[in-house]
Write an enzyme that holds these catalytic residues in place. Structure first.
Site, PDB file in Angstrom:
ATOM      1  N   LYS A  83       0.855  -1.189   0.000  1.00 28.11           N
ATOM      2  CA  LYS A  83       0.000   0.000   0.000  1.00 28.11           C
ATOM      3  C   LYS A  83       0.890   1.239   0.000  1.00 28.11           C
ATOM      4  O   LYS A  83       1.760   1.398   0.875  1.00 28.11           O
ATOM      5  CB  LYS A  83      -0.860  -0.041   1.263  1.00 28.11           C
ATOM      6  CG  LYS A  83      -2.214   0.589   1.143  1.00 28.11           C
ATOM      7  CD  LYS A  83      -3.027   0.229   2.381  1.00 28.11           C
ATOM      8  CE  LYS A  83      -4.337   0.965   2.399  1.00 28.11           C
ATOM      9  NZ  LYS A  83      -5.043   0.750   3.680  1.00 28.11           N
TER      10      LYS A  83
HETATM   11  O1  G3P Z   1      -7.940   1.730   5.570  1.00 26.22           O
HETATM   12  C1  G3P Z   1      -8.242   2.939   5.048  1.00 26.22           C
HETATM   13  C2  G3P Z   1      -9.603   3.516   5.375  1.00 26.22           C
HETATM   14  O2  G3P Z   1     -10.595   2.558   5.226  1.00 26.22           O
HETATM   15  C3  G3P Z   1      -9.672   4.307   6.645  1.00 26.22           C
HETATM   16  O3  G3P Z   1     -10.974   4.587   7.040  1.00 26.22           O
HETATM   17  O4  G3P Z   1     -12.520   5.283   8.819  1.00 26.22           O
HETATM   18  O5  G3P Z   1     -10.095   5.900   8.991  1.00 26.22           O
HETATM   19  O6  G3P Z   1     -11.561   6.987   7.302  1.00 26.22           O
HETATM   20  P1  G3P Z   1     -11.286   5.760   8.091  1.00 26.22           P
END
Ligand code: G3P
Length: 224
Positions: A83
């Site tokens: 990633k």
């Molecule tokens: O893994 C990346 C993403 O899904 C993060 O989500 O909830 O931290 O915006 P969030």
């Protein structure tokens, strides 16, 4: 639509995998830090449980550093996906590593042109963060529509991985637009098979069944 779990918590991953419909895992530095465990050890554990793509994010921000970190992460298991952030250095590292056959997930995507460039650089996955766009009064769902159209217009094979999912309706919208993958927090995976009418309906079916059987026992004991 493929379903990944968005966590570094091994118990959540095991439980989600036991459903039999989990296709992969995404982690990020925040999720790993929350667990308080060694990154590579946790990735090894995750890759033992899930054989589909497991995204592991680099923390370097320059091309050479990203490539060097990726080389170490790739030693962990054959299903590791690297990633990288959607920044200029990340784009260059995406091209370098994709050209070597490494699967890349380009993360922190917030606009369609980032998605266009990373597809040209050979990314395996692009991760638009739809919830974080909604959080600032934008339209995360629209971003997925735009990327879907661009990729379909030009036949890019990069998979759209909808990330930062906040609620089940996001998943419905992603599936209708045709996102290839959604990465979902454990709490929302648990909600996916739930409906109060299912619970009430099942309760009533079972109660009716018991009543019917009790009645049969009284009137036709041989059939009960
Ligand atoms: O893994 C990346 C993403 O899904 C993060 O989500 O909830 O931290 O915006 P969030």
């Amino acid at each position: 639509m493929e379903i990944y779990i968005d966590t570094a918590n091994i118990d959540e991953i095991r439980e989600a995998a036991s459903l039999g419909v989990l296709d992969g895992v995404t982690t990020n530095p925040s999720l790993v830090a929350k667990e308080g465990v060694a990154f590579h050890d946790r990735l090894t554990e995750i890759c033992d449980v899930v054989k589909g793509p497991v995204s592991a994010e680099v923390v370097a921000t320059d091309h050479d550093g990203m490539v060097a970190e990726a080389e170490q992460l790739l030693k962990i298991a054959p299903n590791i996906v690297i990633k990288l952030p959607c920044i200029v250095e990340g784009l260059k590292a995406c091209k370098t590593l994709s050209d070597r056959g490494v699967k890349i997930n380009m993360t922190l995507c917030f606009q369609p042109l980032q998605a266009l460039l990373v597809a040209k650089a050979g990314a395996y996955l692009v991760s638009p963060f739809i919830g974080r766009i909604d959080d600032i009064s934008g339209d995360g769902v629209e971003l997925i529509q735009q990327i879907r159209q661009i990729y379909d217009n030009y036949g890019f094979s990069t998979k759209i991985l909808a990330a930062s999912i906040r609620h089940p309706m996001h998943l419905v919208q992603m599936a209708m637009i045709g996102a290839d993958v959604a990465t979902v927090p454990f709490k929302i995976i648990q909600q996916m098979m739930k409906h109060p009418l299912t619970d009430v309906g099942l309760k009533n079916f079972l109660a009716d069944w018991d009543k019917g059987m009790a009645m049969l026992k009284k009137t036709e004991p041989a059939l009960a």
